[in-house]
Write a protein that holds these residues in place. Sequence first.
Motif, mmCIF file in Angstrom:
data_model
loop_
_atom_site.group_PDB
_atom_site.id
_atom_site.type_symbol
_atom_site.label_atom_id
_atom_site.label_comp_id
_atom_site.label_asym_id
_atom_site.label_seq_id
_atom_site.Cartn_x
_atom_site.Cartn_y
_atom_site.Cartn_z
ATOM 1 N N UNK A 129 -1.251 10.671 21.505
ATOM 2 C CA UNK A 129 -1.437 9.223 21.645
ATOM 3 C C UNK A 129 -2.261 8.644 20.492
ATOM 4 N N UNK A 130 -1.966 7.382 20.176
ATOM 5 C CA UNK A 130 -2.695 6.667 19.118
ATOM 6 C C UNK A 130 -3.496 5.537 19.751
ATOM 7 N N UNK A 131 -4.834 5.527 19.593
ATOM 8 C CA UNK A 131 -5.650 4.469 20.207
ATOM 9 C C UNK A 131 -5.341 3.097 19.592
ATOM 10 N N UNK A 132 -5.252 2.082 20.441
ATOM 11 C CA UNK A 132 -4.979 0.718 19.973
ATOM 12 C C UNK A 132 -6.255 -0.014 19.584
ATOM 13 N N UNK A 133 -7.393 0.553 20.013
ATOM 14 C CA UNK A 133 -8.693 -0.051 19.705
ATOM 15 C C UNK A 133 -9.629 1.057 19.251
ATOM 16 N N UNK A 139 -12.449 3.833 19.431
ATOM 17 C CA UNK A 139 -12.759 4.735 20.546
ATOM 18 C C UNK A 139 -13.984 4.259 21.319
ATOM 19 N N UNK A 140 -14.969 3.755 20.602
ATOM 20 C CA UNK A 140 -16.176 3.266 21.285
ATOM 21 C C UNK A 140 -15.833 2.106 22.216
ATOM 22 N N UNK A 141 -14.917 1.235 21.782
ATOM 23 C CA UNK A 141 -14.512 0.102 22.622
ATOM 24 C C UNK A 141 -13.747 0.593 23.849
ATOM 25 N N UNK A 142 -12.844 1.562 23.663
ATOM 26 C CA UNK A 142 -12.072 2.109 24.784
ATOM 27 C C UNK A 142 -13.017 2.809 25.774
ATOM 28 N N UNK A 143 -13.981 3.558 25.248
ATOM 29 C CA UNK A 143 -14.958 4.242 26.112
ATOM 30 C C UNK A 143 -15.757 3.246 26.947
ATOM 31 N N UNK A 144 -16.182 2.163 26.306
ATOM 32 C CA UNK A 144 -16.967 1.142 27.012
ATOM 33 C C UNK A 144 -16.145 0.496 28.124
ATOM 34 N N UNK A 145 -14.891 0.177 27.806
ATOM 35 C CA UNK A 145 -14.005 -0.432 28.802
ATOM 36 C C UNK A 145 -13.770 0.523 29.968
ATOM 37 N N UNK A 146 -13.640 1.802 29.661
ATOM 38 C CA UNK A 146 -13.387 2.780 30.712
ATOM 39 C C UNK A 146 -14.591 2.918 31.639
ATOM 40 N N UNK A 147 -15.782 3.006 31.060
ATOM 41 C CA UNK A 147 -16.997 3.132 31.864
ATOM 42 C C UNK A 147 -17.165 1.929 32.798
ATOM 43 N N UNK A 148 -16.776 0.765 32.311
ATOM 44 C CA UNK A 148 -16.930 -0.459 33.085
ATOM 45 C C UNK A 148 -15.871 -0.577 34.186
ATOM 46 N N UNK A 149 -14.664 -0.039 33.893
ATOM 47 C CA UNK A 149 -13.533 -0.279 34.795
ATOM 48 C C UNK A 149 -13.274 0.837 35.797
ATOM 49 N N UNK A 150 -13.665 2.088 35.470
ATOM 50 C CA UNK A 150 -13.183 3.226 36.254
ATOM 51 C C UNK A 150 -13.633 3.240 37.717
ATOM 52 N N UNK A 151 -14.757 2.598 38.022
ATOM 53 C CA UNK A 151 -15.243 2.596 39.399
ATOM 54 C C UNK A 151 -14.906 1.307 40.150
ATOM 55 N N UNK A 152 -14.109 0.451 39.481
ATOM 56 C CA UNK A 152 -13.716 -0.801 40.127
ATOM 57 C C UNK A 152 -12.615 -0.554 41.155
ATOM 58 N N UNK A 153 -12.573 -1.378 42.222
ATOM 59 C CA UNK A 153 -11.483 -1.236 43.207
ATOM 60 C C UNK A 153 -10.128 -1.420 42.539
ATOM 61 N N UNK A 154 -9.168 -0.666 42.985
ATOM 62 C CA UNK A 154 -7.781 -0.754 42.513
ATOM 63 C C UNK A 154 -7.603 -0.329 41.045
ATOM 64 N N UNK A 155 -8.610 0.362 40.494
ATOM 65 C CA UNK A 155 -8.458 0.838 39.102
ATOM 66 C C UNK A 155 -7.310 1.842 39.029
ATOM 67 N N UNK A 156 -6.449 1.663 38.049
ATOM 68 C CA UNK A 156 -5.298 2.550 37.845
ATOM 69 C C UNK A 156 -5.429 3.219 36.479
ATOM 70 N N UNK A 157 -5.679 4.513 36.487
ATOM 71 C CA UNK A 157 -5.941 5.230 35.238
ATOM 72 C C UNK A 157 -4.743 5.191 34.290
ATOM 73 N N UNK A 158 -3.550 5.389 34.841
ATOM 74 C CA UNK A 158 -2.365 5.393 33.967
ATOM 75 C C UNK A 158 -2.161 4.039 33.295
ATOM 76 N N UNK A 159 -2.336 2.966 34.053
ATOM 77 C CA UNK A 159 -2.212 1.636 33.452
ATOM 78 C C UNK A 159 -3.257 1.422 32.369
ATOM 79 N N UNK A 160 -4.463 1.901 32.632
ATOM 80 C CA UNK A 160 -5.524 1.780 31.631
ATOM 81 C C UNK A 160 -5.131 2.490 30.342
ATOM 82 N N UNK A 161 -4.605 3.682 30.481
ATOM 83 C CA UNK A 161 -4.205 4.460 29.311
ATOM 84 C C UNK A 161 -3.075 3.763 28.555
ATOM 85 N N UNK A 162 -2.084 3.292 29.272
ATOM 86 C CA UNK A 162 -0.938 2.641 28.625
ATOM 87 C C UNK A 162 -1.335 1.343 27.923
ATOM 88 N N UNK A 163 -2.386 0.703 28.416
ATOM 89 C CA UNK A 163 -2.858 -0.543 27.798
ATOM 90 C C UNK A 163 -3.758 -0.308 26.589
#
Length: 493
Positions: A32-36, A38-62
């Motif tokens: 895979x090739x990051x669209x942003x 890595x630090x930005x993707x990591x920050x977004x992941x830390x913020x989003x992963x514990x949110x209700x209805x978080x979908x890991x696959x959608x996060x990755x595809x985005x």
Amino acid sequence: MNTPLYITEMQILFEDIQKAQIFSDQKTMTDAEPLFSISEINQKYEKAKNQPYFNLKNFVLNNFHFPQHSSPSIEKQRLPIKTHIEKLWDVLTLSAPENKGTLLQLPKSYIVPGGRFNEFFYWDSYFIMLGLQTAKKHDMMKNIVENCSYLIQHFGFVPNASRTHFLSRSQPPYFSLMLDLLAESTNNQKVYSLYFNTLEKEYHFWMDGETALTNSTAIKRVIKTSQGDILNRYYDSENTPRPESYLVDLIDSKSTKNPNFYRNIRSACESGWDFSSRWFGKGNTIQSIEILNLAEIDLNCLIWHMENTLSKAAALQNIPDKEEYYKRKAEYRKKLINLYFWDEEAKIYKDYHFLQQKLTSSEHIATLYPLFLGLASPEQAKAIAETITKKFLYPGGLVTTTKQTGQQWDFPNAWAPYQWLGYIGFKKYGFTHLAEEIKNNWCKNVERVYNNTGKLMEKYNALDIKTVAGGGEYPNQDGFGWTNGVYIQLKLN
């Protein structure tokens, strides 16, 4: 050279993705090739992963782009196999003008194996060059050599493949044989002088640690036997799960107490034989893998060829001290090959277990290397010919081992490289009938599968020629670089 190591930089996210198995093939995420950043993707992941209805696959595809594999499908109409292969060279040609994701920048375009393998692979490329030679595609042959040279100059070696997570290991060192093929194809001996320094640098990589060895020890890719002789082994500098097979390695490691399990797995990948009972100890399972305790017949033969080529290249440049130095090295190694690897009882070459100070029990097709390179005596060649005929030759070609374990480098699979080594090796020693039988059995198998499927496969079933080969961590791939190269070269010989 700036090489992005984003898998390491996003370790938490990467591990979560691989453990969640959101892709059927774990190699998908490593490509895979990051669209942003890595630090930005990591920050977004830390913020989003514990949110209700978080979908890991959608996060990755985005947040990542997934390059499409090179499709070997050319036309709906079935072409003659030779025409199909001719067209495949263009289909399988890719380039990497810059570092992107894990993909390493290379100066020249190159040919990939095909299927899930969409990067430059080291030893595959030699057998691809065989096909390019018949097609008189000398520029692409030069590209392959140039890309290897570039990698050696930048990293000290040619990685397993041109991705950052392969920078801990190489593959069977075929660069010196590539120089032979290029010199032969272009009728230009200057090739050896042009790449002398590069080849010498690769040699130093394989011999690194030699001067620090004591008897019965190993450092990196060199070992010293109890008798004080130097041999080589396959090795990987990392002892962690392979990113491209992360979950597989985690699961397999749970039922072994070997603290070097991951390094053994990775080192087997450096051999190109991932995986085979050839590497298994007591128990004969992947958990018993012990390649780090072995010196291998194929590797030591290839390094002999490297030493011999360095001597020849030094002579062409009128460097007598280096010519003599590498000549002595090659002569010494030739004696060691017959001293440590020849099994007089089994009548084949085997691998040497340097801790147990004896040959391994595995009977495998790497016994062909001393014939291919002209290192065996006529008596040894005759004995090997009899053993190969009795134990390895089947209606669909030469099998890799005599054991059936479900691993892809075991019975009953037949792989393109060893059909070529067998054909050339036996012709060299005058066993023309056997050479022709190997050639015809395998080529007919390739043609049968192509006529039935329209595909050229990574490997073939040599025993049951009504089926397609299987086994291993991933499905049989089509494309396929080294099959195309060996098949077309054999048909013209």
